[in-house]
Write a protein that holds these residues in place. Structure first.
Motif, PDB file in Angstrom:
ATOM      1  N   HIS A  25       0.856  -1.188   0.000  1.00  0.00           N
ATOM      2  CA  HIS A  25       0.000   0.000   0.000  1.00  0.00           C
ATOM      3  C   HIS A  25       0.891   1.237   0.000  1.00  0.00           C
ATOM      4  CE1 HIS A  25      -3.388   2.596   0.938  1.00  0.00           C
ATOM      5  NE2 HIS A  25      -2.673   3.123   1.922  1.00  0.00           N
ATOM      6  N   GLU A  26       0.474   2.284  -0.702  1.00  0.00           N
ATOM      7  CA  GLU A  26       1.250   3.522  -0.781  1.00  0.00           C
ATOM      8  C   GLU A  26       0.410   4.706  -0.338  1.00  0.00           C
ATOM      9  OE1 GLU A  26       3.048   4.163  -4.590  1.00  0.00           O
ATOM     10  OE2 GLU A  26       4.074   2.232  -4.573  1.00  0.00           O
ATOM     11  N   ASP A  27       1.053   5.650   0.357  1.00  0.00           N
ATOM     12  CA  ASP A  27       0.446   6.918   0.744  1.00  0.00           C
ATOM     13  C   ASP A  27       1.411   8.026   0.373  1.00  0.00           C
ATOM     14  OD1 ASP A  27      -1.980   6.148   1.913  1.00  0.00           O
ATOM     15  OD2 ASP A  27      -1.056   5.823   3.879  1.00  0.00           O
ATOM     16  N   PRO A  28       0.893   9.182  -0.054  1.00  0.00           N
ATOM     17  CA  PRO A  28       1.797  10.304  -0.350  1.00  0.00           C
ATOM     18  C   PRO A  28       2.404  10.851   0.940  1.00  0.00           C
ATOM     19  CG  PRO A  28      -0.487  10.980  -0.578  1.00  0.00           C
ATOM     20  CD  PRO A  28      -0.503   9.511  -0.313  1.00  0.00           C
ATOM     21  N   ARG A  29       3.633  11.334   0.831  1.00  0.00           N
ATOM     22  CA  ARG A  29       4.291  11.930   1.991  1.00  0.00           C
ATOM     23  C   ARG A  29       3.785  13.345   2.183  1.00  0.00           C
ATOM     24  NH1 ARG A  29      10.668  10.823   1.802  1.00  0.00           N
ATOM     25  NH2 ARG A  29      10.502  11.938   3.765  1.00  0.00           N
ATOM     26  N   ASP A  30       3.670  13.754   3.468  1.00  0.00           N
ATOM     27  CA  ASP A  30       3.222  15.089   3.838  1.00  0.00           C
ATOM     28  C   ASP A  30       4.312  15.704   4.712  1.00  0.00           C
ATOM     29  OD1 ASP A  30       1.986  17.390   4.701  1.00  0.00           O
ATOM     30  OD2 ASP A  30       0.303  16.380   5.664  1.00  0.00           O
ATOM     31  N   ALA A  31       4.992  16.742   4.198  1.00  0.00           N
ATOM     32  CA  ALA A  31       6.120  17.352   4.902  1.00  0.00           C
ATOM     33  C   ALA A  31       5.710  17.905   6.263  1.00  0.00           C
ATOM     34  CB  ALA A  31       6.740  18.454   4.044  1.00  0.00           C
TER      35      ALA A  31
END
Length: 105
Positions: A25-31
């Motif tokens: 599963h992939e999630d976008p990174r949030d700085a």
């Protein structure tokens, strides 16, 4: 640190995404979210926790006459200690009246 919403496993970073090694599963990174993970503001250091000493103030005694010449007490606190080499244990006694210490093996 990010956990997978699908399976709960710890995720790792791969470029601009968090990737789960278990289910892919992939999630976008949030700085901003990642910066909040590393901030220590508001945390406090309470120091080392207090550790209880099981032998301090022990109330369990046994009938054992004190070998001190000037004491006629017949009660003593005791503690079991392993003998070096592990062949047997030694009992350490402390008189409840005079504080005299002796051992019995």
């Amino acid at each position: 640190m990010q956990f997978c919403d699908e399976c709960g496993s710890l995720m790792h970073t791969a470029g601009d995404t968090w990737v789960c090694r278990s289910c892919d599963h992939e999630d976008p990174r949030d700085a901003n979210a990642e910066a909040a993970m590393a901030i220590q503001d508001g945390q406090r250091d309470d120091g080392a926790p207090a550790v209880a000493d099981a032998t301090h103030g022990a109330s369990e005694t046994m009938q054992e006459p004190c070998p001190a010449d000037d004491c006629d007490s017949d009660r003593a606190n005791y503690q079991m200690m392993p003998k070096p080499g592990g062949s047997y244990e030694v009992r350490l006694f402390t008189c409840v009246e005079c504080g005299h210490k002796w051992r019995d093996s």
